[in-house]
Scaffold this motif. Structure first.
Motif, PDB file in Angstrom:
ATOM      1  N   GLN A 133       0.821  -1.206   0.000  1.00  0.00           N
ATOM      2  CA  GLN A 133       0.000   0.000   0.000  1.00  0.00           C
ATOM      3  C   GLN A 133       0.860   1.262   0.000  1.00  0.00           C
ATOM      4  N   THR A 134       2.083   1.151   0.482  1.00  0.00           N
ATOM      5  CA  THR A 134       2.998   2.285   0.484  1.00  0.00           C
ATOM      6  C   THR A 134       3.517   2.513  -0.930  1.00  0.00           C
ATOM      7  N   ARG A 135       3.431   3.754  -1.414  1.00  0.00           N
ATOM      8  CA  ARG A 135       3.706   4.033  -2.823  1.00  0.00           C
ATOM      9  C   ARG A 135       4.633   5.223  -2.984  1.00  0.00           C
ATOM     10  N   SER A 146       4.102   8.006   0.167  1.00  0.00           N
ATOM     11  CA  SER A 146       3.015   7.976   1.142  1.00  0.00           C
ATOM     12  C   SER A 146       2.717   6.531   1.534  1.00  0.00           C
ATOM     13  N   GLY A 147       2.390   6.331   2.811  1.00  0.00           N
ATOM     14  CA  GLY A 147       2.021   5.002   3.291  1.00  0.00           C
ATOM     15  C   GLY A 147       2.363   4.839   4.752  1.00  0.00           C
ATOM     16  N   PRO A 186      10.376  16.184   6.294  1.00  0.00           N
ATOM     17  CA  PRO A 186       8.966  16.553   6.483  1.00  0.00           C
ATOM     18  C   PRO A 186       8.049  15.425   6.010  1.00  0.00           C
ATOM     19  N   GLY A 187       7.056  15.092   6.839  1.00  0.00           N
ATOM     20  CA  GLY A 187       6.108  14.048   6.487  1.00  0.00           C
ATOM     21  C   GLY A 187       6.433  12.681   7.035  1.00  0.00           C
ATOM     22  N   VAL A 188       7.608  12.512   7.677  1.00  0.00           N
ATOM     23  CA  VAL A 188       7.982  11.233   8.289  1.00  0.00           C
ATOM     24  C   VAL A 188       7.632  11.282   9.773  1.00  0.00           C
ATOM     25  N   THR A 189       6.871  10.300  10.230  1.00  0.00           N
ATOM     26  CA  THR A 189       6.500  10.192  11.640  1.00  0.00           C
ATOM     27  C   THR A 189       6.892   8.811  12.144  1.00  0.00           C
ATOM     28  N   ARG A 208       5.133   6.348   9.547  1.00  0.00           N
ATOM     29  CA  ARG A 208       4.172   6.891   8.575  1.00  0.00           C
ATOM     30  C   ARG A 208       4.876   7.874   7.641  1.00  0.00           C
ATOM     31  N   PHE A 209       4.414   7.861   6.388  1.00  0.00           N
ATOM     32  CA  PHE A 209       4.969   8.741   5.360  1.00  0.00           C
ATOM     33  C   PHE A 209       3.815   9.477   4.694  1.00  0.00           C
ATOM     34  N   ASP A 210       3.826  10.792   4.828  1.00  0.00           N
ATOM     35  CA  ASP A 210       2.750  11.614   4.286  1.00  0.00           C
ATOM     36  C   ASP A 210       3.316  12.565   3.241  1.00  0.00           C
ATOM     37  N   ARG A 211       3.271  12.109   1.989  1.00  0.00           N
ATOM     38  CA  ARG A 211       3.738  12.931   0.867  1.00  0.00           C
ATOM     39  C   ARG A 211       5.173  13.423   1.098  1.00  0.00           C
ATOM     40  N   VAL A 212       6.027  12.474   1.437  1.00  0.00           N
ATOM     41  CA  VAL A 212       7.428  12.795   1.708  1.00  0.00           C
ATOM     42  C   VAL A 212       8.174  12.945   0.383  1.00  0.00           C
TER      43      VAL A 212
END
Length: 408
Positions: A133-135, A146-147, A186-189, A208-212
């Motif tokens: 699911q991570t792409r 993201s994923g 930015p976007g890495v949690t 988690r990766f949010d539009r990294v």
């Protein structure tokens, strides 16, 4: 350029004082569940992460045999740390084995400069087997990631993380894609939510990766079709860590018995260390540690042979790669059972005193059981049996997920 690894004595002088320092606080860290940031820092300062980086790239140039011998020693000090660094050393090996010459140098230089690499491979839930699911995807000419990943072992300690991803323009059955991003991007949690009963300090939680944003040069594709040494590399980390746990079991059993004065009325010695039954248990624990280390060394010897052929520019035969893969599976099966047995037998050397939480002797069984639950040993046994009976080639690339129902 001549390949001259360091001597074993040089490596021992460099790292054994660090291992001793790590061992001093291992039980207390486990008791308090205090993540081992300090211990990782000591290893980083000593250059431990650069063991396998060639000298010409600023590393120590150690052989596979030397690496895994040190991993056993580190695991004896604190078994959380080899597993926390498993993804790091796996990444370094992947750079050496599967990256192109043009891709290789900057990543080896980063490792030589002290960078630690973490892991973001496995996804929780019921995703389809073989799919991620991570792409990574392109948007306005830029690559974005993201994923969400679980079991991100070592990533809370890491500067970079290698993320296995799906990309729309490659066939996941033929290619695996790795996106490399900084953990402070930015976007890495990163979340410390690993709640297993063992290996609790390996920082194996959610990432988690949010539009990294990802640089194009940091997206690496590698084949999933041919035989590879990488599965044996990753499995040997667990085997070597179990061997280190076996040594720690022997060490802690001896340290527990030697000063004890209390005996049982139906015992067989004036003090526990003179009781032949207690001596027998210690002998069994010592023998398990000996055999576990031998098994780890045998797999490491096979990987060392592969590494030397690679350095000489010689082709790697599938026969050799299959042999090392089978060695790793056989060692996993035997070492797992032996060390789990030793971690239970440890408590036969004493009474209720051995159960005191401050001693944390239970951590050896919990940690060994946790390691044994990775890459489940029952499936490795089946693969080896199938090979012995039918000559079936082992599978080098596998994943986890939900299998689609068979169509009628």
């Amino acid at each position: 350029m001549a390949y001259t690894p360091p001597t074993d004595a040089e490596l021992a002088t460099r790292f054994r004082p660090v291992f001793a320092r790590i061992a001093e606080g291992a039980a207390q860290r486990e008791h308090a569940r205090a993540l081992a940031h300090d211990a990782i820092g000591w290893l980083r300062e000593a250059g431990f992460g650069a063991l396998r980086v060639p000298r010409e790239h600023g590393g120590l140039g150690a052989t596979p045999e030397q690496l895994y011998e040190l991993i056993i020693e580190l695991a004896e000090a604190d078994s959380n740390l080899p597993q926390a660094l498993r993804a790091h050393f796996g990444f370094v090996e992947r750079v050496l084995v599967e990256f192109t010459a043009n891709q290789r140098a900057p990543w080896l230089r980063r490792v030589a400069d002290g960078a630690i690499f973490g892991n973001a491979t496995t996804e929780a839930g019921e995703g389809a087997l073989g799919q991620l699911q991570t792409r990574v995807f392109r948007e306005n000419g830029a690559w974005l990631l993201s994923g969400e990943k679980f079991y991100s072992t070592g990533t809370l300690y890491a500067d970079w993380v290698g993320v296995t991803v799906q990309r729309d323009d490659t066939d996941p059955a033929q290619w695996r894609t790795l996106a490399l991003v900084r953990t402070d991007a930015p976007g890495v949690t990163r979340i410390d939510d690993w709640n297993g009963f063992g290996q609790r300090l390996t920082a194996s939680g959610t990432t988690r990766f949010d539009r990294v944003p990802v640089e194009a040069a940091h997206i690496i594709d590698f084949s999933r079709t041919g035989a590879t040494p990488m599965t044996a590399v990753f499995q040997l980390f667990h085997i070597a860590t179990l061997a280190g746990i076996a040594r720690a079991i022997e060490r802690d059993a001896v340290a527990f018995v030697q000063p004890r004065k209390r005996v049982f009325s139906h015992g067989s010695g004036a003090v526990p260390r003179e009781d032949p039954l207690v001596q027998q248990v210690i002998g069994q624990l010592s023998s398990t540690a000996f055999v576990a280390a031998l098994a780890a060394r045998e797999v490491a010897r096979g990987l060392g042979e592969i590494d030397r052929l690679r350095l000489q520019g010689e082709p790697l035969s599938e026969e050799l790669l299959i042999d090392v893969e089978l060695r790793a599976g056989k060692a996993q099966i035997v070492v797992t059972d032996a060390v789990l047995g030793a971690a239970t037998r440890l408590f036969d050397v004493g009474g209720a005193t051995a159960l005191q939480e401050s001693r944390r002797l239970d951590r050896h069984w919990r940690n060994a059981r946790t390691l044994a639950s990775h890459n489940p040993v029952i499936y490795k046994a089946r693969v080896i049996g199938d090979n012995a009976l039918n000559g079936t080639r082992p599978t080098f690339y596998w994943g986890v997920g939900t299998r689609a129902p068979a169509s009628n």
